[in-house]
Design a protein around this motif. Structure first.
Motif, PDB file in Angstrom:
ATOM      1  N   UNK A  58     -11.102  11.172   2.612  1.00  0.00           N
ATOM      2  CA  UNK A  58     -11.977  11.212   1.422  1.00  0.00           C
ATOM      3  C   UNK A  58     -11.633  12.389   0.508  1.00  0.00           C
ATOM      4  N   UNK A  59     -11.332  13.533   1.103  1.00  0.00           N
ATOM      5  CA  UNK A  59     -10.915  14.678   0.281  1.00  0.00           C
ATOM      6  C   UNK A  59      -9.619  14.338  -0.439  1.00  0.00           C
ATOM      7  N   UNK A  60      -8.680  13.731   0.275  1.00  0.00           N
ATOM      8  CA  UNK A  60      -7.418  13.327  -0.340  1.00  0.00           C
ATOM      9  C   UNK A  60      -7.628  12.327  -1.464  1.00  0.00           C
ATOM     10  N   UNK A  61      -8.478  11.331  -1.247  1.00  0.00           N
ATOM     11  CA  UNK A  61      -8.730  10.315  -2.275  1.00  0.00           C
ATOM     12  C   UNK A  61      -9.370  10.928  -3.518  1.00  0.00           C
ATOM     13  N   UNK A  62     -10.327  11.814  -3.303  1.00  0.00           N
ATOM     14  CA  UNK A  62     -11.001  12.444  -4.442  1.00  0.00           C
ATOM     15  C   UNK A  62     -10.019  13.291  -5.237  1.00  0.00           C
ATOM     16  N   UNK A  63      -9.266  14.128  -4.546  1.00  0.00           N
ATOM     17  CA  UNK A  63      -8.370  15.070  -5.222  1.00  0.00           C
ATOM     18  C   UNK A  63      -7.178  14.368  -5.880  1.00  0.00           C
TER      19      UNK A  63
ATOM     20  N   UNK B 277     -17.712  11.087   2.318  1.00  0.00           N
ATOM     21  CA  UNK B 277     -17.329  12.423   2.786  1.00  0.00           C
ATOM     22  C   UNK B 277     -18.528  13.128   3.406  1.00  0.00           C
ATOM     23  N   UNK B 278     -19.686  13.046   2.754  1.00  0.00           N
ATOM     24  CA  UNK B 278     -20.897  13.680   3.285  1.00  0.00           C
ATOM     25  C   UNK B 278     -21.274  13.102   4.641  1.00  0.00           C
ATOM     26  N   UNK B 279     -21.183  11.780   4.782  1.00  0.00           N
ATOM     27  CA  UNK B 279     -21.484  11.152   6.075  1.00  0.00           C
ATOM     28  C   UNK B 279     -20.491  11.597   7.142  1.00  0.00           C
ATOM     29  N   UNK B 280     -19.222  11.659   6.789  1.00  0.00           N
ATOM     30  CA  UNK B 280     -18.209  12.101   7.750  1.00  0.00           C
ATOM     31  C   UNK B 280     -18.491  13.535   8.195  1.00  0.00           C
ATOM     32  N   UNK B 281     -18.822  14.397   7.252  1.00  0.00           N
ATOM     33  CA  UNK B 281     -19.132  15.791   7.593  1.00  0.00           C
ATOM     34  C   UNK B 281     -20.362  15.860   8.488  1.00  0.00           C
ATOM     35  N   UNK B 282     -21.348  15.024   8.202  1.00  0.00           N
ATOM     36  CA  UNK B 282     -22.535  14.980   9.064  1.00  0.00           C
ATOM     37  C   UNK B 282     -22.117  14.721  10.512  1.00  0.00           C
ATOM     38  N   UNK B 283     -21.276  13.702  10.716  1.00  0.00           N
ATOM     39  CA  UNK B 283     -20.907  13.336  12.084  1.00  0.00           C
ATOM     40  C   UNK B 283     -19.961  14.339  12.748  1.00  0.00           C
ATOM     41  N   UNK B 284     -19.303  15.171  11.970  1.00  0.00           N
ATOM     42  CA  UNK B 284     -18.490  16.235  12.570  1.00  0.00           C
ATOM     43  C   UNK B 284     -19.383  17.288  13.207  1.00  0.00           C
ATOM     44  N   UNK B 285     -20.501  17.599  12.549  1.00  0.00           N
ATOM     45  CA  UNK B 285     -21.333  18.727  12.974  1.00  0.00           C
ATOM     46  C   UNK B 285     -22.684  18.364  13.567  1.00  0.00           C
ATOM     47  N   UNK B 286     -23.110  17.121  13.473  1.00  0.00           N
ATOM     48  CA  UNK B 286     -24.471  16.741  13.856  1.00  0.00           C
ATOM     49  C   UNK B 286     -24.722  16.839  15.353  1.00  0.00           C
TER      50      UNK B 286
ATOM     51  N   UNK C 203       0.848  -1.200   0.000  1.00  0.00           N
ATOM     52  CA  UNK C 203       0.000   0.000   0.000  1.00  0.00           C
ATOM     53  C   UNK C 203       0.881   1.247   0.000  1.00  0.00           C
ATOM     54  N   UNK C 204       1.947   1.238   0.797  1.00  0.00           N
ATOM     55  CA  UNK C 204       2.879   2.373   0.834  1.00  0.00           C
ATOM     56  C   UNK C 204       3.528   2.572  -0.533  1.00  0.00           C
ATOM     57  N   UNK C 205       3.870   1.477  -1.189  1.00  0.00           N
ATOM     58  CA  UNK C 205       4.438   1.562  -2.534  1.00  0.00           C
ATOM     59  C   UNK C 205       3.466   2.169  -3.519  1.00  0.00           C
ATOM     60  N   UNK C 206       2.197   1.800  -3.408  1.00  0.00           N
ATOM     61  CA  UNK C 206       1.186   2.390  -4.301  1.00  0.00           C
ATOM     62  C   UNK C 206       1.041   3.880  -4.031  1.00  0.00           C
ATOM     63  N   UNK C 207       1.020   4.273  -2.741  1.00  0.00           N
ATOM     64  CA  UNK C 207       0.946   5.690  -2.402  1.00  0.00           C
ATOM     65  C   UNK C 207       2.111   6.442  -3.053  1.00  0.00           C
ATOM     66  N   UNK C 208       3.310   5.876  -2.952  1.00  0.00           N
ATOM     67  CA  UNK C 208       4.489   6.514  -3.542  1.00  0.00           C
ATOM     68  C   UNK C 208       4.372   6.606  -5.060  1.00  0.00           C
ATOM     69  N   UNK C 209       3.753   5.604  -5.682  1.00  0.00           N
ATOM     70  CA  UNK C 209       3.617   5.602  -7.141  1.00  0.00           C
ATOM     71  C   UNK C 209       2.705   6.713  -7.644  1.00  0.00           C
ATOM     72  N   UNK C 210       1.833   7.216  -6.766  1.00  0.00           N
ATOM     73  CA  UNK C 210       0.963   8.332  -7.176  1.00  0.00           C
ATOM     74  C   UNK C 210       1.443   9.666  -6.609  1.00  0.00           C
ATOM     75  N   UNK C 211       2.670   9.660  -6.082  1.00  0.00           N
ATOM     76  CA  UNK C 211       3.283  10.903  -5.632  1.00  0.00           C
ATOM     77  C   UNK C 211       3.034  11.278  -4.184  1.00  0.00           C
ATOM     78  N   UNK C 212       2.521  10.357  -3.385  1.00  0.00           N
ATOM     79  CA  UNK C 212       2.282  10.626  -1.973  1.00  0.00           C
ATOM     80  C   UNK C 212       3.359   9.933  -1.134  1.00  0.00           C
ATOM     81  N   UNK C 213       3.638  10.444   0.051  1.00  0.00           N
ATOM     82  CA  UNK C 213       4.609   9.766   0.909  1.00  0.00           C
ATOM     83  C   UNK C 213       4.099   8.377   1.310  1.00  0.00           C
ATOM     84  N   UNK C 214       4.964   7.387   1.251  1.00  0.00           N
ATOM     85  CA  UNK C 214       4.573   6.032   1.610  1.00  0.00           C
ATOM     86  C   UNK C 214       4.098   5.909   3.041  1.00  0.00           C
ATOM     87  N   UNK C 215       4.655   6.724   3.928  1.00  0.00           N
ATOM     88  CA  UNK C 215       4.248   6.667   5.339  1.00  0.00           C
ATOM     89  C   UNK C 215       2.786   7.059   5.525  1.00  0.00           C
ATOM     90  N   UNK C 216       2.264   7.821   4.582  1.00  0.00           N
ATOM     91  CA  UNK C 216       0.858   8.215   4.659  1.00  0.00           C
ATOM     92  C   UNK C 216      -0.061   6.998   4.586  1.00  0.00           C
TER      93      UNK C 216
END
Length: 136
Positions: free
Chosen positions: A82-87, A108-117, A37-50
């Motif tokens: 979710x924002x990271x995955x979309x972008x 993302x919409x569900x997560x936002x709901x639970x942040x503010x609900x 998974x870390x290798x795949x993250x790196x292949x799309x330009x993200x840090x593997x530790x992420x």
């Protein structure tokens, strides 16, 4: 059944479903191997530790979400994922299609709901952080 109880039942169902989905995504990353998974993250330009951070939030956050523990904080992590995955990955695939971001947007919409609900459902949070005046 009064409106508050109904809202808490619905919120509990939504929260558990969200937790199950993210738990399964975290388990999937573990089964694939976090190094892969870390290798795949790196292949799309993200840090593997992420990859490790995302897997941790998905897996442990998913379990916490299912039992209703730290719901708002976990939801902030979910929203960020979710924002990271979309972008970074899904946006070029369009809204609908095999690589579309429609599911990511719904999560993302569900997560936002639970942040503010006001109602986050029945769970550990309610037991730990219930206001004394709200006895339900």
């Amino acid at each position: 059944m009064n409106a508050t109880i109904r809202m808490n039942v619905v919120a509990t169902i939504m929260r558990v479903i969200l937790g199950v989905i993210f738990t399964m995504h975290g388990l999937d990353k573990l089964q694939m191997g976090l190094g892969n998974t870390a290798g795949w993250f790196e292949s799309i330009g993200l840090p593997g530790t992420l990859a490790y951070v995302v897997a941790l939030i998905e897996l442990l956050g998913g379990i916490a979400m299912i039992v209703g523990l730290l719901t708002r904080f976990v939801s902030i992590g979910y929203a960020a994922i979710m924002i990271g995955a979309i972008v970074t990955v899904k946006l070029p695939g369009g809204l609908i299609g095999p690589n579309g971001y429609e599911l990511d947007l719904a999560l993302l919409a569900l997560a936002i709901y639970f942040i503010f609900a006001e109602h986050i459902g029945y769970g550990v949070d309610q037991l730990l952080f219930r206001k004394k005046s709200t006895q339900e």
